[in-house]
Design a protein around this motif. Structure first.
Motif, mmCIF file in Angstrom:
data_model
loop_
_atom_site.group_PDB
_atom_site.id
_atom_site.type_symbol
_atom_site.label_atom_id
_atom_site.label_comp_id
_atom_site.label_asym_id
_atom_site.label_seq_id
_atom_site.Cartn_x
_atom_site.Cartn_y
_atom_site.Cartn_z
ATOM 1 N N VAL A 240 16.949 15.305 -6.250
ATOM 2 C CA VAL A 240 18.145 16.089 -6.538
ATOM 3 C C VAL A 240 18.794 15.620 -7.845
ATOM 4 O O VAL A 240 19.175 16.426 -8.695
ATOM 5 N N THR A 241 18.891 14.309 -8.015
ATOM 6 C CA THR A 241 19.539 13.755 -9.198
ATOM 7 C C THR A 241 18.626 13.770 -10.419
ATOM 8 O O THR A 241 19.092 13.961 -11.539
ATOM 9 N N ALA A 242 17.336 13.571 -10.199
ATOM 10 C CA ALA A 242 16.414 13.454 -11.334
ATOM 11 C C ALA A 242 15.045 14.017 -10.982
ATOM 12 O O ALA A 242 14.029 13.376 -11.226
ATOM 13 N N GLY A 243 15.021 15.222 -10.421
ATOM 14 C CA GLY A 243 13.771 15.804 -9.945
ATOM 15 C C GLY A 243 12.683 15.912 -10.998
ATOM 16 O O GLY A 243 11.575 15.394 -10.806
ATOM 17 N N PRO A 244 12.943 16.571 -12.142
ATOM 18 C CA PRO A 244 11.892 16.681 -13.174
ATOM 19 C C PRO A 244 11.427 15.317 -13.668
ATOM 20 O O PRO A 244 10.229 15.077 -13.845
ATOM 21 N N LEU A 245 12.386 14.398 -13.888
ATOM 22 C CA LEU A 245 12.047 13.054 -14.341
ATOM 23 C C LEU A 245 11.185 12.333 -13.312
ATOM 24 O O LEU A 245 10.159 11.727 -13.655
ATOM 25 N N PHE A 246 11.563 12.414 -12.052
ATOM 26 C CA PHE A 246 10.820 11.712 -11.006
ATOM 27 C C PHE A 246 9.406 12.261 -10.863
ATOM 28 O O PHE A 246 8.432 11.503 -10.785
ATOM 29 N N MET A 247 9.270 13.578 -10.834
ATOM 30 C CA MET A 247 7.941 14.159 -10.656
ATOM 31 C C MET A 247 7.059 13.897 -11.871
ATOM 32 O O MET A 247 5.846 13.661 -11.733
ATOM 33 N N ARG A 248 7.635 13.921 -13.088
ATOM 34 C CA ARG A 248 6.856 13.572 -14.286
ATOM 35 C C ARG A 248 6.386 12.127 -14.218
ATOM 36 O O ARG A 248 5.237 11.812 -14.553
ATOM 37 N N THR A 249 7.279 11.248 -13.783
ATOM 38 C CA THR A 249 6.942 9.828 -13.689
ATOM 39 C C THR A 249 5.847 9.597 -12.661
ATOM 40 O O THR A 249 4.907 8.826 -12.898
ATOM 41 N N ALA A 250 5.960 10.263 -11.522
ATOM 42 C CA ALA A 250 4.951 10.118 -10.477
ATOM 43 C C ALA A 250 3.588 10.612 -10.964
ATOM 44 O O ALA A 250 2.554 9.963 -10.721
ATOM 45 N N LYS A 251 3.582 11.733 -11.666
ATOM 46 C CA LYS A 251 2.323 12.282 -12.164
ATOM 47 C C LYS A 251 1.702 11.364 -13.210
ATOM 48 O O LYS A 251 0.497 11.087 -13.173
ATOM 49 N N ASP B 132 0.828 -1.210 0.000
ATOM 50 C CA ASP B 132 0.000 0.000 0.000
ATOM 51 C C ASP B 132 0.858 1.253 0.000
ATOM 52 O O ASP B 132 0.516 2.258 -0.630
ATOM 53 N N ARG B 133 1.978 1.204 0.738
ATOM 54 C CA ARG B 133 2.885 2.349 0.811
ATOM 55 C C ARG B 133 4.321 1.842 0.761
ATOM 56 O O ARG B 133 4.629 0.764 1.279
ATOM 57 N N ILE B 134 5.180 2.646 0.158
ATOM 58 C CA ILE B 134 6.587 2.281 0.030
ATOM 59 C C ILE B 134 7.437 3.351 0.691
ATOM 60 O O ILE B 134 7.415 4.514 0.280
ATOM 61 N N MET B 135 8.155 2.957 1.720
ATOM 62 C CA MET B 135 9.119 3.854 2.343
ATOM 63 C C MET B 135 10.390 3.812 1.523
ATOM 64 O O MET B 135 11.097 2.790 1.482
ATOM 65 N N ALA B 136 10.702 4.906 0.837
ATOM 66 C CA ALA B 136 11.879 4.990 -0.026
ATOM 67 C C ALA B 136 13.015 5.619 0.762
ATOM 68 O O ALA B 136 13.181 6.837 0.767
ATOM 69 N N ALA B 137 13.796 4.786 1.444
ATOM 70 C CA ALA B 137 14.818 5.292 2.359
ATOM 71 C C ALA B 137 16.208 4.777 2.017
ATOM 72 O O ALA B 137 17.090 4.774 2.874
ATOM 73 N N ILE B 138 16.412 4.347 0.774
ATOM 74 C CA ILE B 138 17.757 3.955 0.353
ATOM 75 C C ILE B 138 18.596 5.220 0.192
ATOM 76 O O ILE B 138 18.176 6.168 -0.461
ATOM 77 N N VAL B 139 19.773 5.208 0.775
ATOM 78 C CA VAL B 139 20.648 6.374 0.699
ATOM 79 C C VAL B 139 21.413 6.357 -0.613
ATOM 80 O O VAL B 139 21.921 5.315 -1.036
ATOM 81 N N GLY B 140 21.478 7.499 -1.272
ATOM 82 C CA GLY B 140 22.294 7.632 -2.468
ATOM 83 C C GLY B 140 21.547 7.337 -3.748
ATOM 84 O O GLY B 140 20.349 7.046 -3.772
ATOM 85 N N ALA B 141 22.304 7.391 -4.859
ATOM 86 C CA ALA B 141 21.722 7.188 -6.185
ATOM 87 C C ALA B 141 21.194 5.778 -6.371
ATOM 88 O O ALA B 141 20.387 5.532 -7.278
ATOM 89 N N ALA B 142 21.607 4.837 -5.530
ATOM 90 C CA ALA B 142 21.109 3.467 -5.620
ATOM 91 C C ALA B 142 19.602 3.395 -5.409
ATOM 92 O O ALA B 142 18.955 2.431 -5.825
ATOM 93 N N GLY B 143 19.038 4.416 -4.762
ATOM 94 C CA GLY B 143 17.600 4.417 -4.518
ATOM 95 C C GLY B 143 16.780 4.923 -5.689
ATOM 96 O O GLY B 143 15.544 4.827 -5.673
ATOM 97 N N LEU B 144 17.445 5.443 -6.725
ATOM 98 C CA LEU B 144 16.713 6.075 -7.821
ATOM 99 C C LEU B 144 15.880 5.075 -8.618
ATOM 100 O O LEU B 144 14.684 5.293 -8.848
ATOM 101 N N ALA B 145 16.473 3.967 -9.062
ATOM 102 C CA ALA B 145 15.760 3.001 -9.900
ATOM 103 C C ALA B 145 14.549 2.395 -9.191
ATOM 104 O O ALA B 145 13.447 2.375 -9.754
ATOM 105 N N PRO B 146 14.684 1.873 -7.967
ATOM 106 C CA PRO B 146 13.498 1.300 -7.326
ATOM 107 C C PRO B 146 12.408 2.317 -7.025
ATOM 108 O O PRO B 146 11.216 2.012 -7.134
ATOM 109 N N THR B 147 12.791 3.544 -6.652
ATOM 110 C CA THR B 147 11.771 4.549 -6.338
ATOM 111 C C THR B 147 11.059 5.007 -7.604
ATOM 112 O O THR B 147 9.845 5.248 -7.597
ATOM 113 N N LEU B 148 11.783 5.117 -8.710
ATOM 114 C CA LEU B 148 11.151 5.428 -9.987
ATOM 115 C C LEU B 148 10.185 4.321 -10.396
ATOM 116 O O LEU B 148 9.102 4.585 -10.924
ATOM 117 N N ALA B 149 10.583 3.066 -10.146
ATOM 118 C CA ALA B 149 9.703 1.943 -10.468
ATOM 119 C C ALA B 149 8.410 2.021 -9.658
ATOM 120 O O ALA B 149 7.320 1.746 -10.174
#
Length: 397
Positions: free
Chosen positions: A132-143, A98-115
């Motif tokens: 910070v690393t992919a803000g526009p990409l992440f927010m577009r993906t979330a939307k 139901d909810r995902i706590m995205a708490a991986i430190v660093g760029a390693a967290g980017l792929a799973p959180t985007l998924a």
């Protein structure tokens, strides 16, 4: 929203870190409300296996492929599925939680959180690098995926609670507070001799080594400015930082009628984590209750950009746009890691980051439009930062 007839299932990406541990502490206190779907860690097999067994998780994954066999052995006979490698982290994010706590430190967290964003999950975002690393990409993906993003950082949670979306046009300024870190009153001369042991001793918060160093340099607060820009669609000119050593007010929103709405709490990450776990409801948290009479007073001061240039650098990255923030973050990760291993001095962290930004301006790096773009730019910036480390060795040896 879950009706609570059955517990909400929570996946914790980064379960062995401080945010992950605090999340699990809250989950353990409300077994009728929450259950664990999946947990991940980088390479701490013993801790991850213990968590997976204690919380009856269905899936556990480590990022390090070499840790698969030990994890599989530790979970043998428990019914918990084991996996390893970067793909396994993505698989964890895709599990039916139901909810995902995205708490991986660093760029390693980017792929799973985007998924998780792509599948339209409710994301409790504690990973700075996604924004910070992919803000526009992440927010577009979330939307596009219909994902809901709930901030977990205490400062962004404060703004989330104080900012009325219906009145966003009436906002004059959004301010994030900073404790000032352990070296708030130190001179430039003393800062030059800071040790890693001193830098990881935060005066108010219990955090991991990397984020503690970021707090000491004020880079953490600068990164939070970039995050706030993407989370709340607030331009740089209306974002500010105020040093508040007591860490009681975590953020505030000033409106055009002169009103200022602030969120206050004792400095304990379980407060914003609890808010994100239960939103739009609230649940009990075992935190100290705020006693303003006992505190007596709260103090504030402007940050010193000369002694702590990280705020200036992050403001530059925010206003420059493109892939500049990606470079800033990657260079900072390399610099902090080098400082923690005593390869460079404390002031060199900002110098390496600034040199990385100078290179990015020369190379005219563009905004990453895909995960591959973001990871490639991140890798390039790390290589650039690493190439600068030997130049500093003689100065700090």
């Amino acid at each position: 929203m879950n009706s609570h007839d059955a517990p909400e299932r929570i996946t914790v990406l980064g379960a062995t870190g401080s945010v992950g541990q605090n999340t699990l502490d809250l989950i353990a206190r409300m077994p009728e409300r929450f259950a664990v779907e999946a947990v991940t860690a980088n390479s701490n097999v013993d801790a991850l296996a213990d968590i997976a067994i204690r919380f009856d998780a269905r899936f556990a994954a480590v990022a390090d492929p070499a840790c698969y066999e030990p994890l599989k052995a530790a979970l043998s006979g428990t019914g918990v599925e084991a996996a390893a490698g970067p793909g396994a982290l993505v698989e964890a994010a895709l599990r039916p939680a139901d909810r995902i706590m995205a708490a991986i430190v660093g760029a390693a967290g980017l792929a799973p959180t985007l998924a998780a964003a792509e599948r339209g999950a409710t994301i409790l975002l504690a990973n700075k690098e996604c924004l910070v690393t992919a803000g526009p990409l992440f927010m577009r993906t979330a939307k596009a995926g219909g994902a809901r993003v709930l901030p977990v950082d205490s400062e962004h949670s404060a703004i989330f609670q104080a900012l009325d979306p219906a009145l966003s046009r009436c906002v004059e300024r959004v301010t994030l507070t900073a404790s000032g870190g352990p070296f708030r009153t130190w001179s430039m001369e003393r800062l030059a001799a800071v040790t890693p042991q001193e830098a990881v001793r935060h005066p108010n918060w219990s955090m991991g080594a990397k984020i503690s160093v970021d707090s000491a340099t004020l880079m953490n607060k600068g990164l939070e400015l970039i995050e706030a820009h993407h989370l709340f669609d607030i331009e740089s000119e209306r974002l500010d930082v105020l040093v508040h050593p007591e860490s009681i007010i975590h953020g505030f929103v000033a409106y055009q009628d002169g009103s200022v709405v602030a969120q206050m709490a004792e400095p304990d990450m379980r407060t914003p984590i609890a808010y994100s776990l239960a939103w739009p409801e609230r649940i009990p948290a075992p935190t100290a209750r705020l006693d303003l009479a006992a505190l007596g007073r709260l103090t504030f001061e402007a940050p010193d950009s000369q002694r702590f240039p990280a705020l200036r650098l992050t403001r530059y990255a925010l206003e420059t746009g493109g892939g500049t923030a990606t470079v800033l973050n990657a260079a900072n990760e390399i610099a902090v890691a080098s400082f923690l291993t005593k390869r460079i001095g404390f002031p060199d962290i900002a110098k390496i980051v600034e040199n990385g930004l100078d290179r990015s301006a020369t190379e005219r790096v563009g905004e990453p439009y895909s995960l591959d773009d973001a990871l490639a730019l991140d890798e390039w910036a790390r290589d650039v930062a690493l190439s600068m480390i030997p130049e500093r060795l003689e100065q700090v040896s």
